[in-house]
Write an enzyme that holds these catalytic residues in place. Structure first.
Site, mmCIF file in Angstrom:
data_model
loop_
_atom_site.group_PDB
_atom_site.id
_atom_site.type_symbol
_atom_site.label_atom_id
_atom_site.label_comp_id
_atom_site.label_asym_id
_atom_site.label_seq_id
_atom_site.Cartn_x
_atom_site.Cartn_y
_atom_site.Cartn_z
ATOM 1 N N HIS A 114 0.836 -1.202 0.000
ATOM 2 C CA HIS A 114 0.000 0.000 0.000
ATOM 3 C C HIS A 114 0.869 1.248 0.000
ATOM 4 O O HIS A 114 1.858 1.327 0.724
ATOM 5 C CB HIS A 114 -0.906 0.021 1.242
ATOM 6 C CG HIS A 114 -1.724 -1.211 1.419
ATOM 7 N ND1 HIS A 114 -1.210 -2.362 1.994
ATOM 8 C CD2 HIS A 114 -3.012 -1.493 1.088
ATOM 9 C CE1 HIS A 114 -2.157 -3.291 2.005
ATOM 10 N NE2 HIS A 114 -3.249 -2.791 1.470
ATOM 11 N N LYS A 139 -1.235 -7.904 -4.727
ATOM 12 C CA LYS A 139 -2.147 -6.753 -4.714
ATOM 13 C C LYS A 139 -1.401 -5.464 -4.389
ATOM 14 O O LYS A 139 -0.560 -5.435 -3.493
ATOM 15 C CB LYS A 139 -3.255 -6.986 -3.678
ATOM 16 C CG LYS A 139 -4.343 -5.918 -3.676
ATOM 17 C CD LYS A 139 -5.452 -6.291 -2.712
ATOM 18 C CE LYS A 139 -5.057 -6.025 -1.285
ATOM 19 N NZ LYS A 139 -6.179 -6.187 -0.338
#
Length: 219
Positions: A114, A139
């Site tokens: 992130h 991800k």
């Protein structure tokens, strides 16, 4: 554009144990339910027993605070919790940094990174992702700063098992990236766990409409 059908995930913030009752109400409407256990102020490993019967349709997430989590989770406890999930064959989403530091298993799991404040170079993302070839999905979520679309598209072009998410943008962009190859699209069921999430019923309706259009004979 080639239409690709992503899996629809509804993110469920678990603030109290009674919130787990919503699993049964949601699992038939979506592909997967993500349980955000970092919303709980306190819990122990036995919480897994409360929803083990649904494990085939769950993603368990204990997000660190510096990667978007809500409550502080002791790293040693988290590592032990993740190993318990591994033994009991739960799907979980683990931060790449945590996985490397505590050497937890990522085979057939979701590894995530992130970026809330800065946009990384693709080389930085690649260096991290290339360490997790055994992961089920890789991800990345990034802040919507100049160049983020190009970065996320490059990730999709280079990794067949990628999930990409822009943060703080119109939710339609998340759908667009899922159509371009992102394997999961996250939505909410009444409360966002990340900026830009749409309600899962809206996402499902849009995806169904697109599927109907793309499967119709050309005229």
């Amino acid at each position: 554009m080639i239409y690709i059908s992503p899996k629809l995930v509804v993110a469920l913030p678990v603030k109290e144990l009674k919130d787990l009752n919503r699993i049964e109400l949601l699992i038939n409407d979506v592909d997967l339910v993500e349980l955000r256990l970092d919303y709980l102020s306190k819990f122990d490993v036995d919480i897994l027993d409360l929803f083990s019967k649904y494990k085939e349709k769950l993603i368990i997430t204990l997000r660190d605070k510096d990667e978007g989590g809500v409550n502080y989770i002791d790293p040693a406890f988290k590592a032990n919790f993740v190993r318990r999930m591994e033994r009991e064959k739960f799907m979980y989403d683990i931060e790449a940094r945590f996985a490397l530091r505590y050497q937890v298993n990522v085979k057939d799991k979701i590894v995530s990174i992130h970026y809330f404040d800065n946009l990384p170079e693709f080389t930085e993302v690649k260096e991290i992702f290339d360490k997790f070839d055994e992961a089920y999905l890789r991800k990345i979520a990034v802040i919507a700063k100049r160049g983020y679309r190009e970065l996320l598209m490059r990730v999709l072009d280079n990794y067949d098992n990628a999930v990409v998410m822009p943060m703080g943008v119109n939710g339609v962009e998340r759908i667009a990236f899922s159509l371009l190859g992102s394997k999961l699209i996250y939505a909410h069921a009444g409360e966002e766990t990340a900026k830009g999430q749409l309600h899962y019923k809206d996402v499902r309706r849009i995806l169904n409409q697109l599927s109907t259009i793309m499967s119709s004979p050309s005229t």
